[in-house]
Design a protein around this motif. Structure first.
Motif, PDB file in Angstrom:
ATOM      1  N   LEU A   1      15.399   9.747  -4.606  1.00 35.76           N
ATOM      2  CA  LEU A   1      14.240  10.480  -4.074  1.00 35.76           C
ATOM      3  C   LEU A   1      14.077  11.797  -4.941  1.00 35.76           C
ATOM      4  CD1 LEU A   1      14.496   9.921  -0.334  1.00 35.76           C
ATOM      5  CD2 LEU A   1      12.779   8.935  -1.964  1.00 35.76           C
ATOM      6  N   ALA A   2      15.060  12.092  -5.963  1.00 36.34           N
ATOM      7  CA  ALA A   2      15.040  13.588  -6.559  1.00 36.34           C
ATOM      8  C   ALA A   2      13.615  13.661  -7.344  1.00 36.34           C
ATOM      9  CB  ALA A   2      16.155  13.578  -7.614  1.00 36.34           C
ATOM     10  N   ASN A   3      12.891  12.577  -7.775  1.00 39.08           N
ATOM     11  CA  ASN A   3      11.727  12.839  -8.649  1.00 39.08           C
ATOM     12  C   ASN A   3      10.570  12.465  -7.716  1.00 39.08           C
ATOM     13  OD1 ASN A   3      12.796  13.676 -11.177  1.00 39.08           O
ATOM     14  ND2 ASN A   3      13.708  11.840 -11.018  1.00 39.08           N
ATOM     15  N   ASP A   4      10.771  12.254  -6.442  1.00 37.55           N
ATOM     16  CA  ASP A   4       9.450  12.108  -5.474  1.00 37.55           C
ATOM     17  C   ASP A   4       8.805  10.641  -6.004  1.00 37.55           C
ATOM     18  OD1 ASP A   4      10.083  14.375  -4.005  1.00 37.55           O
ATOM     19  OD2 ASP A   4       9.010  15.608  -5.361  1.00 37.55           O
ATOM     20  N   PRO A   5       9.347   9.969  -6.115  1.00 40.33           N
ATOM     21  CA  PRO A   5       8.906   8.460  -6.401  1.00 40.33           C
ATOM     22  C   PRO A   5       7.587   7.997  -5.567  1.00 40.33           C
ATOM     23  CG  PRO A   5      11.096   8.072  -5.532  1.00 40.33           C
ATOM     24  CD  PRO A   5      10.963   9.432  -5.585  1.00 40.33           C
ATOM     25  N   GLU A   6       6.646   7.323  -6.241  1.00 36.31           N
ATOM     26  CA  GLU A   6       5.771   6.457  -5.171  1.00 36.31           C
ATOM     27  C   GLU A   6       6.248   5.537  -4.582  1.00 36.31           C
ATOM     28  OE1 GLU A   6       1.980   6.217  -7.680  1.00 36.31           O
ATOM     29  OE2 GLU A   6       3.099   7.633  -8.988  1.00 36.31           O
ATOM     30  N   LEU A   7       7.108   4.853  -5.363  1.00 37.43           N
ATOM     31  CA  LEU A   7       7.748   3.429  -4.833  1.00 37.43           C
ATOM     32  C   LEU A   7       9.406   3.639  -4.723  1.00 37.43           C
ATOM     33  CD1 LEU A   7       7.418   0.345  -3.806  1.00 37.43           C
ATOM     34  CD2 LEU A   7       7.385  -0.202  -6.310  1.00 37.43           C
ATOM     35  N   LEU A   8       9.840   3.249  -3.459  1.00 39.20           N
ATOM     36  CA  LEU A   8      11.260   2.942  -3.365  1.00 39.20           C
ATOM     37  C   LEU A   8      11.642   1.735  -2.940  1.00 39.20           C
ATOM     38  CD1 LEU A   8      13.897   4.897  -3.268  1.00 39.20           C
ATOM     39  CD2 LEU A   8      13.370   5.095  -0.740  1.00 39.20           C
ATOM     40  N   ILE A   9      12.713   1.228  -3.636  1.00 34.64           N
ATOM     41  CA  ILE A   9      13.244   0.002  -3.394  1.00 34.64           C
ATOM     42  C   ILE A   9      14.774   0.127  -2.879  1.00 34.64           C
ATOM     43  CG2 ILE A   9      13.797  -2.233  -4.349  1.00 34.64           C
ATOM     44  CD1 ILE A   9      11.627  -1.987  -6.468  1.00 34.64           C
TER      45      ILE A   9
ATOM     46  N   GLN B   1      10.656   9.199   3.943  1.00 31.49           N
ATOM     47  CA  GLN B   1       9.592   8.468   3.933  1.00 31.49           C
ATOM     48  C   GLN B   1       8.323   9.102   4.242  1.00 31.49           C
ATOM     49  OE1 GLN B   1       9.136   4.348   5.225  1.00 31.49           O
ATOM     50  NE2 GLN B   1       7.717   3.743   3.488  1.00 31.49           N
ATOM     51  N   ALA B   2       8.441   9.437   5.349  1.00 29.95           N
ATOM     52  CA  ALA B   2       7.346  10.267   5.909  1.00 29.95           C
ATOM     53  C   ALA B   2       6.861  11.409   5.507  1.00 29.95           C
ATOM     54  CB  ALA B   2       7.569  10.552   7.549  1.00 29.95           C
ATOM     55  N   GLU B   3       7.839  12.180   4.908  1.00 25.17           N
ATOM     56  CA  GLU B   3       7.831  13.395   4.417  1.00 25.17           C
ATOM     57  C   GLU B   3       7.122  13.228   2.958  1.00 25.17           C
ATOM     58  OE1 GLU B   3      11.421  15.512   3.712  1.00 25.17           O
ATOM     59  OE2 GLU B   3      11.869  15.546   5.906  1.00 25.17           O
ATOM     60  N   THR B   4       7.404  12.253   2.194  1.00 25.50           N
ATOM     61  CA  THR B   4       6.888  12.125   0.694  1.00 25.50           C
ATOM     62  C   THR B   4       5.721  11.171   0.683  1.00 25.50           C
ATOM     63  OG1 THR B   4       8.569  10.087   0.395  1.00 25.50           O
ATOM     64  CG2 THR B   4       9.272  12.651  -0.018  1.00 25.50           C
ATOM     65  N   GLY B   5       5.631  10.166   1.586  1.00 24.07           N
ATOM     66  CA  GLY B   5       4.435   9.379   1.584  1.00 24.07           C
ATOM     67  C   GLY B   5       4.727   8.138   0.675  1.00 24.07           C
ATOM     68  N   ALA B   6       6.060   7.808   0.349  1.00 26.00           N
ATOM     69  CA  ALA B   6       6.409   6.896  -0.702  1.00 26.00           C
ATOM     70  C   ALA B   6       6.306   5.647   0.108  1.00 26.00           C
ATOM     71  CB  ALA B   6       7.899   6.884  -0.921  1.00 26.00           C
ATOM     72  N   ALA B   7       5.896   4.570  -0.676  1.00 28.35           N
ATOM     73  CA  ALA B   7       5.922   2.995  -0.176  1.00 28.35           C
ATOM     74  C   ALA B   7       7.474   2.633  -0.405  1.00 28.35           C
ATOM     75  CB  ALA B   7       4.954   2.283  -1.011  1.00 28.35           C
ATOM     76  N   MET B   8       7.950   1.611   0.309  1.00 27.52           N
ATOM     77  CA  MET B   8       9.078   1.079   0.364  1.00 27.52           C
ATOM     78  C   MET B   8       9.183  -0.279   0.424  1.00 27.52           C
ATOM     79  SD  MET B   8      12.592   1.894   2.781  1.00 27.52           S
ATOM     80  CE  MET B   8      11.669   3.580   3.360  1.00 27.52           C
ATOM     81  N   ILE B   9      10.020  -1.093  -0.424  1.00 27.00           N
ATOM     82  CA  ILE B   9      10.299  -2.501  -0.169  1.00 27.00           C
ATOM     83  C   ILE B   9      11.771  -2.293   0.244  1.00 27.00           C
ATOM     84  CG2 ILE B   9      10.881  -4.549  -1.457  1.00 27.00           C
ATOM     85  CD1 ILE B   9       8.750  -3.848  -3.189  1.00 27.00           C
ATOM     86  N   MET B  10      12.133  -2.837   1.583  1.00 26.10           N
ATOM     87  CA  MET B  10      13.547  -2.864   1.771  1.00 26.10           C
ATOM     88  C   MET B  10      13.978  -4.379   1.912  1.00 26.10           C
ATOM     89  SD  MET B  10      15.303  -1.270   5.533  1.00 26.10           S
ATOM     90  CE  MET B  10      15.363   0.286   4.495  1.00 26.10           C
TER      91      MET B  10
ATOM     92  N   GLU C   1       0.967  -1.272  -0.049  1.00 33.49           N
ATOM     93  CA  GLU C   1      -0.033   0.361   0.007  1.00 33.49           C
ATOM     94  C   GLU C   1       0.889   1.307   0.048  1.00 33.49           C
ATOM     95  OE1 GLU C   1      -3.155  -0.116  -0.434  1.00 33.49           O
ATOM     96  OE2 GLU C   1      -3.497  -2.265   0.199  1.00 33.49           O
ATOM     97  N   ALA C   2       0.180   2.309  -0.411  1.00 37.30           N
ATOM     98  CA  ALA C   2       1.071   3.523  -0.485  1.00 37.30           C
ATOM     99  C   ALA C   2       1.532   3.808   1.002  1.00 37.30           C
ATOM    100  CB  ALA C   2       0.204   4.833  -0.923  1.00 37.30           C
ATOM    101  N   GLY C   3       2.613   4.362   1.249  1.00 37.25           N
ATOM    102  CA  GLY C   3       3.114   4.782   2.494  1.00 37.25           C
ATOM    103  C   GLY C   3       3.624   3.769   3.317  1.00 37.25           C
ATOM    104  N   GLN C   4       3.435   2.526   2.828  1.00 37.31           N
ATOM    105  CA  GLN C   4       3.867   1.365   3.517  1.00 37.31           C
ATOM    106  C   GLN C   4       4.977   0.841   3.504  1.00 37.31           C
ATOM    107  OE1 GLN C   4       1.757  -2.527   2.858  1.00 37.31           O
ATOM    108  NE2 GLN C   4       0.639  -2.272   4.805  1.00 37.31           N
TER     109      GLN C   4
END
Length: 336
Positions: A172-180, A204-213, A34-37
């Motif tokens: 993060l330069a382009n404010d992605p929705e998903l960060l891996i 992540q809290a600032e941008t609201g991006a979802a992340m797969i770590m 989900e978004a932000g997760q």
């Protein structure tokens, strides 16, 4: 864009084949995000975590690697079947990746500022001056000391921690929705690791991006994850919320990983280890791929165990789960 009723990323049945092997080295991997997760993919080296991420980014080396099946829907489009050019528009823009070793991931012949600006010009249509301004903004955002000077330095002039911050700035330069993030702190000392993880949480809290770590460090999982997927032999063997996985692990492999964690208290005994090694690609057992290392293995393990629900927000691929109800007599009767 994902709607409120659909996940940001929906991966179903992702399978990856190596050359002419008759077994998938990543097999039937499914999860949603989900978004932000934050989802942590956990497991020892060689279990398929990084290959899963590279498949989502369209960065598998093909040949010898190839998608053998499955879908990965991101914003309504399937990343696995997408043509190269539309995927390039998404990669680096709406989704981005932080690689494991920044010294080999950064271009040694380009200045740090140029590497950030290049991505902004490609995806945002910025001119050279706008790209440079955004690069400086991002270096400040990731708290690199003296960002005006670092902007024109090369990767070899930065410390390991600063190189990793530069990688985060590019991602993060382009404010992605998903960060891996693939083992983003492995090459760093523990103090810098803590700083990088804190920085990633804040951004992540600032941008609201979802992340797969992707990680093998359960300490990082406890600190960062909302959801956890434990991988072994190219398959997800257990998945759930971070609380359920840590308080009630149900797969023998997950329990082995938990038991091998060092403690800060008085330790007189050796750390617990999981006996044996991960089977090599092409020589995986036909059923449960963990069977040869499992203390509970039985003839029931000769068929592939489905990933089934074993509680709210918790799934496990083990025919013997829930393990609390396991009867030793039953195991003896089945041949263990």
């Amino acid at each position: 864009m994902a709607t409120s009723s659909s996940p940001l990323l929906d991966v179903q049945g992702l399978s990856i084949r190596l050359g002419k092997l008759d077994q998938n080295i990543v097999d039937d991997v499914s999860f949603t995000l989900e978004a932000g997760q934050t989802l942590c993919l956990v497991g020892e080296s060689g279990c398929g975590k990084s290959l899963t991420a590279l498949a989502l980014m369209g960065l598998l080396q093909s040949p010898p690697l190839a998608i053998a099946g499955g879908t990965a829907r991101f914003g309504g489009a399937d990343l696995l079947s997408m043509a190269k050019e539309p995927l390039r528009d998404i990669r680096g823009g709406r989704m981005a990746m932080i690689f494991q070793e920044p010294m080999t991931s950064l271009n040694p012949g380009l200045r740090i500022g140029e590497q950030i600006a290049e991505s902004v010009r490609r995806h945002k249509g910025a001119n050279r001056a706008e790209g440079r301004a955004r690069a400086l903004e991002m270096l400040r955002r990731v708290r690199i000391p003296a960002p005006e000077r670092r902007l024109d330095e090369f990767p070899h002039q930065l410390s390991g921690g600063m190189r990793q911050r530069a990688m985060i700035a590019i991602a993060l330069a382009n404010d992605p929705e998903l960060l891996i993030a693939d083992e983003p702190t492995t090459a760093l000392d523990v103090t810098i690791q803590a700083q990088i993880l804190e920085l990633m949480r804040e951004l992540q809290a600032e941008t609201g991006a979802a992340m797969i770590m992707i990680t093998h460090d359960l300490g990082v999982v406890a600190e960062m994850a909302d959801q956890v997927a434990v991988m072994y032999g190219g398959r997800i063997v257990e998945a759930g919320t971070v609380d359920r996985i840590f308080t009630d692990p149900q797969h023998p492999y997950t329990i082995g990983l938990m038991s091998s964690m060092p403690s800060l208290g008085d330790r007189r005994d050796r750390l617990v280890t999981v006996p044996g090694v991960v089977p090599q690609p092409g020589s995986m057992p036909p059923g449960c791929r963990f069977a040869s290392r499992c203390p509970f293995h039985s003839p029931l393990c000769e068929t592939v165990p489905p990933l089934r629900t074993c509680g709210e927000g918790h799934k496990v691929a083990c025919v013997h789960a829930p393990l609390e109800q396991l009867n030793p007599v039953d195991l003896q009767e089945t041949g263990t």
